[in-house]
Scaffold this active site. Structure first.
Site, PDB file in Angstrom:
ATOM      1  N   CYS A  78      56.333  58.914  50.942  1.00 25.27           N
ATOM      2  CA  CYS A  78      57.747  58.703  50.617  1.00 25.27           C
ATOM      3  C   CYS A  78      57.898  58.441  49.119  1.00 25.27           C
ATOM      4  O   CYS A  78      57.593  59.296  48.305  1.00 25.27           O
ATOM      5  CB  CYS A  78      58.348  57.597  51.478  1.00 25.27           C
ATOM      6  SG  CYS A  78      60.163  57.599  51.455  1.00 25.27           S
ATOM      7  N   HIS A 181      57.686  60.243  56.417  1.00 21.67           N
ATOM      8  CA  HIS A 181      56.865  59.112  56.829  1.00 21.67           C
ATOM      9  C   HIS A 181      55.949  59.539  57.974  1.00 21.67           C
ATOM     10  O   HIS A 181      56.387  59.558  59.133  1.00 21.67           O
ATOM     11  CB  HIS A 181      57.741  57.950  57.305  1.00 21.67           C
ATOM     12  CG  HIS A 181      58.434  57.226  56.210  1.00 21.67           C
ATOM     13  ND1 HIS A 181      57.843  56.199  55.508  1.00 21.67           N
ATOM     14  CD2 HIS A 181      59.674  57.378  55.684  1.00 21.67           C
ATOM     15  CE1 HIS A 181      58.690  55.742  54.600  1.00 21.67           C
ATOM     16  NE2 HIS A 181      59.803  56.439  54.684  1.00 21.67           N
ATOM     17  N   GLU A 183      53.646  57.907  59.359  1.00 22.40           N
ATOM     18  CA  GLU A 183      53.443  56.766  60.253  1.00 22.40           C
ATOM     19  C   GLU A 183      54.628  56.545  61.197  1.00 22.40           C
ATOM     20  O   GLU A 183      54.541  55.763  62.137  1.00 22.40           O
ATOM     21  CB  GLU A 183      53.155  55.501  59.443  1.00 22.40           C
ATOM     22  CG  GLU A 183      54.349  54.848  58.792  1.00 22.40           C
ATOM     23  CD  GLU A 183      54.846  55.514  57.522  1.00 22.40           C
ATOM     24  OE1 GLU A 183      55.751  54.940  56.881  1.00 22.40           O
ATOM     25  OE2 GLU A 183      54.336  56.594  57.159  1.00 22.40           O
TER      26      GLU A 183
END
Length: 201
Positions: A78, A181, A183
């Site tokens: 990011c 992102h 994750e």
């Protein structure tokens, strides 16, 4: 060991949780020697480009990151991905880490909502190791108002949002950057992080 750079502007624990789930040894890192000893580095980030660069400079980690990214797997996520470019233009012109040629500029999308927030399909431009094992219909999660402007050769994958938005970039060696992102991107994001961990020798 994967060092997650802790400089005060990162979503450290969501990244750590994902790496823990995948079984990769990892730890937050603010110490130069620890980062130098790590097998790979992740630079997370949330917030504004100039403030994040100031935090990195105050941490004394800028040169360490530049040196280590030239010899071991490195992933910016990011805002961390945006910081790997040469310049940012969020509020003011600001030097970045300069790991990949290009700049970060505000997204222009008169008919769309900014920030760009939500799931978008990855379109592969130049295959790289982080994309291995993925199919043709993969979606990842974005939250951002600025995007990279760089050469096509640096773009591994992009999404369409008022034009092409670089989603995954690569310097051709050790440095990768994900505007999305991983994750927070379900099975697709976990596969990308698993592929990154697999780069460790």
């Amino acid at each position: 060991m994967i060092a997650i750079v802790d400089y005060g502007a990162g979503n450290i624990f969501s990244v750590k949780n994902a790496l823990d789930y995948l079984g990769f040894e990892n730890a937050p890192a603010s110490d130069k020697e620890f980062i130098k000893s790590a097998d790979a580095i992740i630079l997370p980030g949330v917030g504004a480009f100039p403030a994040a660069m100031k935090m990195l400079e105050n941490s004394g980690l800028v040169e360490t990151i530049r040196e280590e990214a030239a010899k071991k797997p490195f992933l910016g996520i990011c805002l961390g991905m945006q910081l790997i470019f040469e310049k940012g233009y969020e509020f003011e012109e600001c030097d970045g880490l300069g790991l990949i040629k290009g700049s970060i500029r505000k997204m222009e999308a008169p008919d769309l909502i900014i920030p760009h927030m939500g799931w978008n399909k990855l379109e592969v431009l130049n295959p790289c190791k982080l994309l291995e094992g993925l199919g043709d219909d993969e979606y990842v999660y974005f939250v951002h108002s600025y995007k990279a402007e760089c050469a096509d050769e640096s773009i591994s994958a992009y999404c369409e949002y008022a034009g092409r938005v670089p989603a995954l970039v690569h310097d051709g060696k050790y440095v990768y950057g994900a505007q999305f992102h991983p994750e927070k991107s379900g099975a697709t994001g976990l596969r990308i992080l698993k592929n990154f961990g697999g780069l460790i020798k």
